[in-house]
Design a protein around this motif. Structure first.
Motif, PDB file in Angstrom:
ATOM      1  N   ALA A   1      29.998 103.011  33.828  1.00  0.00           N
ATOM      2  CA  ALA A   1      29.915 104.352  32.854  1.00  0.00           C
ATOM      3  C   ALA A   1      28.762 105.081  33.175  1.00  0.00           C
ATOM      4  O   ALA A   1      28.627 106.374  32.924  1.00  0.00           O
ATOM      5  CB  ALA A   1      29.690 103.389  31.362  1.00  0.00           C
ATOM      6  N   GLN A   2      27.738 104.401  33.689  1.00  0.00           N
ATOM      7  CA  GLN A   2      26.404 105.075  33.972  1.00  0.00           C
ATOM      8  C   GLN A   2      26.853 106.210  35.249  1.00  0.00           C
ATOM      9  O   GLN A   2      26.366 107.239  35.413  1.00  0.00           O
ATOM     10  CB  GLN A   2      25.331 104.428  34.456  1.00  0.00           C
ATOM     11  CG  GLN A   2      24.681 103.630  33.418  1.00  0.00           C
ATOM     12  CD  GLN A   2      23.796 102.205  33.548  1.00  0.00           C
ATOM     13  OE1 GLN A   2      23.511 102.042  34.831  1.00  0.00           O
ATOM     14  NE2 GLN A   2      23.557 101.718  32.570  1.00  0.00           N
ATOM     15  N   ILE A   3      27.761 105.663  36.209  1.00  0.00           N
ATOM     16  CA  ILE A   3      28.149 106.552  37.135  1.00  0.00           C
ATOM     17  C   ILE A   3      29.050 107.579  36.695  1.00  0.00           C
ATOM     18  O   ILE A   3      28.706 108.809  37.139  1.00  0.00           O
ATOM     19  CB  ILE A   3      29.037 105.661  38.169  1.00  0.00           C
ATOM     20  CG1 ILE A   3      27.952 104.694  39.040  1.00  0.00           C
ATOM     21  CG2 ILE A   3      29.772 106.457  38.973  1.00  0.00           C
ATOM     22  CD1 ILE A   3      29.116 103.710  39.978  1.00  0.00           C
ATOM     23  N   LEU A   4      29.885 107.573  35.652  1.00  0.00           N
ATOM     24  CA  LEU A   4      30.861 108.780  35.206  1.00  0.00           C
ATOM     25  C   LEU A   4      29.669 109.784  34.542  1.00  0.00           C
ATOM     26  O   LEU A   4      29.583 110.899  34.716  1.00  0.00           O
ATOM     27  CB  LEU A   4      31.450 108.111  34.080  1.00  0.00           C
ATOM     28  CG  LEU A   4      32.876 107.318  34.692  1.00  0.00           C
ATOM     29  CD1 LEU A   4      33.991 107.124  33.635  1.00  0.00           C
ATOM     30  CD2 LEU A   4      33.765 108.209  35.694  1.00  0.00           C
ATOM     31  N   ALA A   5      28.657 109.350  33.810  1.00  0.00           N
ATOM     32  CA  ALA A   5      27.631 109.879  33.224  1.00  0.00           C
ATOM     33  C   ALA A   5      26.815 110.881  34.315  1.00  0.00           C
ATOM     34  O   ALA A   5      26.830 112.136  34.176  1.00  0.00           O
ATOM     35  CB  ALA A   5      26.625 109.302  32.420  1.00  0.00           C
TER      36      ALA A   5
ATOM     37  N   GLU B   1      20.005 107.492  39.779  1.00  0.00           N
ATOM     38  CA  GLU B   1      18.769 106.921  39.817  1.00  0.00           C
ATOM     39  C   GLU B   1      18.297 106.974  38.340  1.00  0.00           C
ATOM     40  O   GLU B   1      17.482 105.936  37.782  1.00  0.00           O
ATOM     41  CB  GLU B   1      17.604 107.331  40.526  1.00  0.00           C
ATOM     42  CG  GLU B   1      18.079 107.184  42.174  1.00  0.00           C
ATOM     43  CD  GLU B   1      17.309 107.782  43.163  1.00  0.00           C
ATOM     44  OE1 GLU B   1      16.286 108.605  42.631  1.00  0.00           O
ATOM     45  OE2 GLU B   1      17.553 107.780  44.431  1.00  0.00           O
ATOM     46  N   VAL B   2      18.409 107.848  37.769  1.00  0.00           N
ATOM     47  CA  VAL B   2      18.058 107.828  36.106  1.00  0.00           C
ATOM     48  C   VAL B   2      19.034 107.535  35.158  1.00  0.00           C
ATOM     49  O   VAL B   2      20.244 108.334  35.239  1.00  0.00           O
ATOM     50  CB  VAL B   2      17.586 109.356  35.823  1.00  0.00           C
ATOM     51  CG1 VAL B   2      17.248 109.383  34.312  1.00  0.00           C
ATOM     52  CG2 VAL B   2      16.651 109.807  36.764  1.00  0.00           C
ATOM     53  N   ARG B   3      19.161 106.401  34.598  1.00  0.00           N
ATOM     54  CA  ARG B   3      20.142 105.637  33.871  1.00  0.00           C
ATOM     55  C   ARG B   3      20.464 106.882  32.676  1.00  0.00           C
ATOM     56  O   ARG B   3      19.594 107.086  31.887  1.00  0.00           O
ATOM     57  CB  ARG B   3      20.022 104.333  33.474  1.00  0.00           C
ATOM     58  CG  ARG B   3      19.993 103.308  34.510  1.00  0.00           C
ATOM     59  CD  ARG B   3      19.861 102.048  34.121  1.00  0.00           C
ATOM     60  NE  ARG B   3      20.103 100.976  35.029  1.00  0.00           N
ATOM     61  CZ  ARG B   3      20.268  99.825  35.181  1.00  0.00           C
ATOM     62  NH1 ARG B   3      20.385  99.417  33.862  1.00  0.00           N
ATOM     63  NH2 ARG B   3      20.318  98.900  36.195  1.00  0.00           N
ATOM     64  N   ALA B   4      21.727 107.106  32.162  1.00  0.00           N
ATOM     65  CA  ALA B   4      22.110 107.708  31.365  1.00  0.00           C
ATOM     66  C   ALA B   4      23.349 107.237  30.730  1.00  0.00           C
ATOM     67  O   ALA B   4      24.331 106.898  31.501  1.00  0.00           O
ATOM     68  CB  ALA B   4      22.351 109.209  31.620  1.00  0.00           C
ATOM     69  N   ALA B   5      23.570 107.341  29.270  1.00  0.00           N
ATOM     70  CA  ALA B   5      24.755 106.749  28.815  1.00  0.00           C
ATOM     71  C   ALA B   5      25.820 108.083  28.682  1.00  0.00           C
ATOM     72  O   ALA B   5      25.565 108.963  28.759  1.00  0.00           O
ATOM     73  CB  ALA B   5      24.452 106.308  27.161  1.00  0.00           C
ATOM     74  N   PHE B   6      27.003 107.500  28.917  1.00  0.00           N
ATOM     75  CA  PHE B   6      27.803 108.515  28.857  1.00  0.00           C
ATOM     76  C   PHE B   6      28.079 108.830  27.254  1.00  0.00           C
ATOM     77  O   PHE B   6      27.957 108.297  26.577  1.00  0.00           O
ATOM     78  CB  PHE B   6      29.187 107.790  29.197  1.00  0.00           C
ATOM     79  CG  PHE B   6      30.446 108.827  29.720  1.00  0.00           C
ATOM     80  CD1 PHE B   6      30.482 109.365  30.854  1.00  0.00           C
ATOM     81  CD2 PHE B   6      31.466 109.201  28.773  1.00  0.00           C
ATOM     82  CE1 PHE B   6      31.294 110.618  31.240  1.00  0.00           C
ATOM     83  CE2 PHE B   6      32.323 110.353  28.880  1.00  0.00           C
ATOM     84  CZ  PHE B   6      32.330 110.960  30.249  1.00  0.00           C
ATOM     85  N   PRO B   7      28.443 110.349  27.188  1.00  0.00           N
ATOM     86  CA  PRO B   7      28.371 111.093  25.892  1.00  0.00           C
ATOM     87  C   PRO B   7      29.321 110.701  25.038  1.00  0.00           C
ATOM     88  O   PRO B   7      29.502 111.433  24.048  1.00  0.00           O
ATOM     89  CB  PRO B   7      28.160 112.383  26.156  1.00  0.00           C
ATOM     90  CG  PRO B   7      29.283 112.636  27.538  1.00  0.00           C
ATOM     91  CD  PRO B   7      28.507 111.473  28.332  1.00  0.00           C
TER      92      PRO B   7
ATOM     93  N   ALA C   1      34.892 115.286  41.421  1.00  0.00           N
ATOM     94  CA  ALA C   1      34.446 113.978  40.713  1.00  0.00           C
ATOM     95  C   ALA C   1      34.920 112.718  41.575  1.00  0.00           C
ATOM     96  O   ALA C   1      34.041 111.772  41.449  1.00  0.00           O
ATOM     97  CB  ALA C   1      35.258 114.245  39.217  1.00  0.00           C
ATOM     98  N   ALA C   2      36.049 112.747  42.229  1.00  0.00           N
ATOM     99  CA  ALA C   2      36.330 111.525  42.871  1.00  0.00           C
ATOM    100  C   ALA C   2      35.402 111.267  44.128  1.00  0.00           C
ATOM    101  O   ALA C   2      34.850 110.086  44.112  1.00  0.00           O
ATOM    102  CB  ALA C   2      37.962 111.698  43.552  1.00  0.00           C
ATOM    103  N   ARG C   3      35.008 112.194  44.784  1.00  0.00           N
ATOM    104  CA  ARG C   3      33.845 112.110  45.765  1.00  0.00           C
ATOM    105  C   ARG C   3      32.601 111.564  45.208  1.00  0.00           C
ATOM    106  O   ARG C   3      32.110 110.751  45.861  1.00  0.00           O
ATOM    107  CB  ARG C   3      33.620 113.253  46.435  1.00  0.00           C
ATOM    108  CG  ARG C   3      32.443 113.416  47.442  1.00  0.00           C
ATOM    109  CD  ARG C   3      32.863 112.718  48.444  1.00  0.00           C
ATOM    110  NE  ARG C   3      31.977 112.936  49.716  1.00  0.00           N
ATOM    111  CZ  ARG C   3      31.738 113.726  50.612  1.00  0.00           C
ATOM    112  NH1 ARG C   3      32.590 114.569  50.787  1.00  0.00           N
ATOM    113  NH2 ARG C   3      30.624 113.784  51.584  1.00  0.00           N
ATOM    114  N   GLY C   4      32.129 111.935  43.942  1.00  0.00           N
ATOM    115  CA  GLY C   4      30.938 111.316  43.433  1.00  0.00           C
ATOM    116  C   GLY C   4      31.110 109.992  43.002  1.00  0.00           C
ATOM    117  O   GLY C   4      30.172 109.094  43.200  1.00  0.00           O
ATOM    118  N   ILE C   5      32.288 109.772  42.366  1.00  0.00           N
ATOM    119  CA  ILE C   5      32.312 108.447  41.799  1.00  0.00           C
ATOM    120  C   ILE C   5      32.484 107.469  42.986  1.00  0.00           C
ATOM    121  O   ILE C   5      32.066 106.394  42.961  1.00  0.00           O
ATOM    122  CB  ILE C   5      33.746 108.307  40.940  1.00  0.00           C
ATOM    123  CG1 ILE C   5      33.427 109.270  39.727  1.00  0.00           C
ATOM    124  CG2 ILE C   5      33.963 106.981  40.656  1.00  0.00           C
ATOM    125  CD1 ILE C   5      34.978 109.483  38.704  1.00  0.00           C
TER     126      ILE C   5
END
Length: 222
Positions: free
Chosen positions: A27-31, A179-185, A52-56
């Motif tokens: 979920a953090q990766i998706l965010a 590197e900065v953890r974020a919650a998916f919205p 998106a696929a490249r980043g994930i």
């Protein structure tokens, strides 16, 4: 969904079901990837499934999670914001080899696609969750993925040098952002339990209604 090569030659808890800590990391990766899409492609981020696929994929590999890029077709039930209107939207065809790209691990199907659909819809539709779907569970009839091929790991991101460069920049930016953890919205569809937990969600109500229609009309295309 935009690009060339394989790119185109192509918060909240998330209804976890078993491997909760890994789902949280995903979920953090998706965010992180969503934030980078909006940052790098402000006007059409919702059409950039290749990036998106490249980043994930990059971020999963960085965390030691094997995964593969799958190219194919994607269709989802959408629910209009106004009036009792349902429709099917997605990525079924186009000039690219793969109309849509998503990520699969041994256990999960991961895709921002459903979450991004409302941004590109020709009429206003209700919000939809991204997927970190448990592959041991069948997807609802309202979500259809038709794989064409698994993209080889050594396939170039793009045959266009500029698009290839953009892919490199995007992947690097995703690494920095994660590197900065974020919650998916928004809530994330991880399996049927997540749908049950969100039973009052307008899209989930549409999913359940569609499931009933399909059961009554088994020959109905979906």
């Amino acid at each position: 969904m935009n690009g060339k090569g394989w790119a185109a030659a192509s918060g909240q808890r998330h209804g976890q079901d078993g491997d909760g800590s890994q789902v949280e990391r995903m979920a953090q990766i998706l965010a992180a990837v969503l934030g980078c899409l909006r940052e790098q492609f402000a006007h059409d981020y919702f059409r950039r499934c290749a990036f998106a696929a490249r980043g994930i994929r990059t971020l999963l590999l960085q965390q030691g999670i094997p995964n593969r890029v799958v190219g194919g077709r994607f269709t989802a039930l959408v629910v209009a914001k106004f009036g009792s209107r349902y429709a099917l939207q997605g990525f079924q065809d186009g000039p690219e080899l793969y109309p849509h790209l998503w990520i699969e691990t041994d256990d999960r199907l991961i895709d921002l696609g459903p979450y991004l659909l409302p941004s590109g819809s020709p009429f206003p539709i209700v919000a939809m969750p991204p997927l970190i779907w448990n592959r041991a569970e069948q997807l609802p009839a309202a979500l259809r993925y038709e794989a064409i091929d698994t993209v080889p790991d050594d396939a170039p991101f793009s045959v266009d040098p500029e698009v290839d460069r953009q892919g490199e920049v995007f992947a690097a930016r995703c690494v920095e952002s994660c590197e900065v953890r974020a919650a998916f919205p928004y809530w994330i569809a991880t399996g049927d339990k997540a749908l049950r937990d969100q039973a009052d969600d307008p899209w989930v109500k549409g999913v359940r209604h569609f499931e009933q229609v399909v059961r009554k009309l088994p020959n109905m295309p979906h």
